[in-house]
Design an enzyme around this catalytic site. Structure first.
Site, PDB file in Angstrom:
ATOM      1  N   LYS A 191     -14.388  13.884 -57.936  1.00 23.59           N
ATOM      2  CA  LYS A 191     -13.660  15.007 -57.551  1.00 23.59           C
ATOM      3  C   LYS A 191     -14.057  16.355 -58.278  1.00 23.59           C
ATOM      4  CE  LYS A 191      -9.580  14.917 -59.449  1.00 23.59           C
ATOM      5  NZ  LYS A 191      -8.834  15.699 -60.363  1.00 23.59           N
ATOM      6  N   ARG A 266       1.403  16.839 -60.653  1.00 24.41           N
ATOM      7  CA  ARG A 266       1.507  15.447 -61.014  1.00 24.41           C
ATOM      8  C   ARG A 266       2.793  14.709 -60.731  1.00 24.41           C
ATOM      9  NH1 ARG A 266      -2.820  15.568 -65.326  1.00 24.41           N
ATOM     10  NH2 ARG A 266      -4.448  14.411 -64.317  1.00 24.41           N
ATOM     11  N   ARG A 305     -21.200   5.300 -65.450  1.00 23.69           N
ATOM     12  CA  ARG A 305     -21.164   6.782 -66.009  1.00 23.69           C
ATOM     13  C   ARG A 305     -21.137   6.570 -67.574  1.00 23.69           C
ATOM     14  NH1 ARG A 305     -16.620  10.878 -63.908  1.00 23.69           N
ATOM     15  NH2 ARG A 305     -15.621  10.222 -65.479  1.00 23.69           N
ATOM     16  N   ARG A 311     -19.083   8.825 -72.801  1.00 25.18           N
ATOM     17  CA  ARG A 311     -17.502   9.176 -72.787  1.00 25.18           C
ATOM     18  C   ARG A 311     -16.992   7.773 -73.175  1.00 25.18           C
ATOM     19  NH1 ARG A 311     -14.988  12.764 -68.033  1.00 25.18           N
ATOM     20  NH2 ARG A 311     -13.125  11.502 -68.658  1.00 25.18           N
ATOM     21  N   ARG A 323      -6.460   3.417 -66.388  1.00 24.52           N
ATOM     22  CA  ARG A 323      -6.712   4.844 -65.925  1.00 24.52           C
ATOM     23  C   ARG A 323      -6.639   4.947 -64.367  1.00 24.52           C
ATOM     24  NH1 ARG A 323     -12.146   6.756 -67.830  1.00 24.52           N
ATOM     25  NH2 ARG A 323     -11.586   8.672 -66.680  1.00 24.52           N
TER      26      ARG A 323
END
Ligand code: IMP
Length: 367
Positions: A191, A266, A305, A311, A323
């Protein structure tokens, strides 16, 4: 907000306010011409409503007639007017009052008035319910004005947008045509990358709520300090604080062609608040565009990733699955919210970056 063809309009003047403007017009004409047995000459199509209401308020004898002109195509004046001059009434020696619903550039009334002079009326007056003084060319004096309005395109009370809207009893004004897109995508859908590309391509302002929070907290703005008091206690920042930050961000870009909202709304409450915020800026959400990617593909991508990004939240498969679950739990009600308004656009998010940009662009072009 109402929609006519492809455009949105918001309330501008109530039926009562219009009636007050007609009273004002009628008062001036009664004062000057009650005894003159005038001919009220309405300019079609737009003036049929004001003619009906105005002549009913006229206190003397009068005659009525109509003449047809056209100078608008869509929402723009074409700069030339077409006249249909089949007048079945003699104007010789009469008091003639041209009745317009709205005078914009003045092209219509000025050319009509020139042509009517050849019919040798004793008095030739121009009356308009609404006048846009900012654009009026002032070649002739307008004798009677019901009310001045700003230079905006209006519909209702006889006035149309491509033939729709004439029947509305109130006046509506054109809302800004902006592309305001709520961009959604599960973690790993790309995104952020797509938002950057689409922002460039469409000249939009990208507002990422995460970035807005970080900016406000880092710069210790009033809102940032307030947000931090909640975050520090481990609480969610209330919608009101978030929406105020967003509002401040939107207001930094008064000339924006539109916004890409990323990370917001949200919840349904936030979506409603966003509607309110945009409505106060004469605009609205154009649509929610959501990247749809299969869970397994997402897990694979994020693990990949995680190897290079370092991360921590990308390295662990069960954290990743959580998530993704949180994302779907969160967005399901919003998908419903926008789907009900025919504003949900799902886009296949599997493919190369270019392919996905192309697919998103197809939806952005429509909005
Ligand atoms: P003008 O010749 O530029 O003064 O425009 C006059 C005519 O344009 C009116 O009779 C209306 O038909 C049309 N017009 C002007 N402004 C508007 C508007 O805001 N909405 C709808 N029609 C308008």
């Amino acid at each position: 907000m109402i929609q006519l063809h492809d455009l949105h309009f918001k309330p501008f003047l109530s039926a009562q306010q219009i009636s007050d403007a007609v009273n004002n017009l009628a008062y001036q004409i009664n004062r000057d011409h009650k005894e003159d047995r005038p001919v009220f000459l309405g300019i079609l199509n737009g003036s049929f409503m004001v003619m009906a209401d105005l002549v009913r308020r006229f206190e003397g004898d009068c005659e009525t007639a109509f003449i047809r002109t056209k100078s608008y195509e869509g929402t723009k004046s074409t700069g030339t007017i077409q006249l249909d001059m089949d007048l079945d009434i003699s104007l010789e020696g009469r008091t003639v009052i041209i009745v317009e619903n709205i005078v914009d550039t003045g092209l219509t009334v000025v050319s009509l008035s020139r042509k009517l002079k050849q019919h040798n009326p004793q008095h030739l007056k121009i009356a308009t319910l609404f006048l846009k003084p900012e654009v009026y060319n002032r070649e002739l004096e307008i004798d009677y004005v019901g009310q001045n309005i700003e230079n905006k395109f209006v519909v209702g009370y006889g006035m149309d947008y491509n033939n729709l809207g004439r029947n509305l009893p109130e006046l509506y004004v054109q809302a800004k045509q902006m592309k305001n897109i709520v961009l959604f995508g599960p973690p790993g859908a790309g995104k952020g990358t797509q938002a950057e590309r689409l922002k460039e391509k469409y000249g939009l302002v990208h507002i990422s709520t995460g970035d807005v929070f970080r900016y406000n907290i880092k710069n210790a703005t009033e809102l940032g300090k307030l947000a931090k008091t909640y975050i520090d206690k481990g609480n969610l920042v209330p919608d009101e604080v978030t929406i105020n930050m967003l509002k401040a961000e939107v207001e930094k870009h008064p000339e924006a062609k539109g916004f890409i909202f990323d990370g917001f709304p949200r919840t349904e409450a936030q979506a409603t608040a966003l509607d309110g915020l945009l409505e106060s800026k004469d605009t609205q959400v154009s649509g929610m565009v959501a990247l749809e990617v299969d869970d397994e593909v997402l897990v694979e991508r994020l693990l990949e990733r995680g190897k290079s990004s370092g991360r921590a939240d990308d390295a662990n498969e069960s954290v990743i699955r959580d998530r993704i679950k949180v994302y779907y739990n969160e967005t399901a009600p919003l998908k419903d919210f926008y789907q009900k308004q025919n504003k949900y656009y799902g886009v296949d998010g599997v493919g190369s970056i270019d392919e996905i940009t192309d697919r998103l662009s197809v939806e952005f072009d429509k909005l």
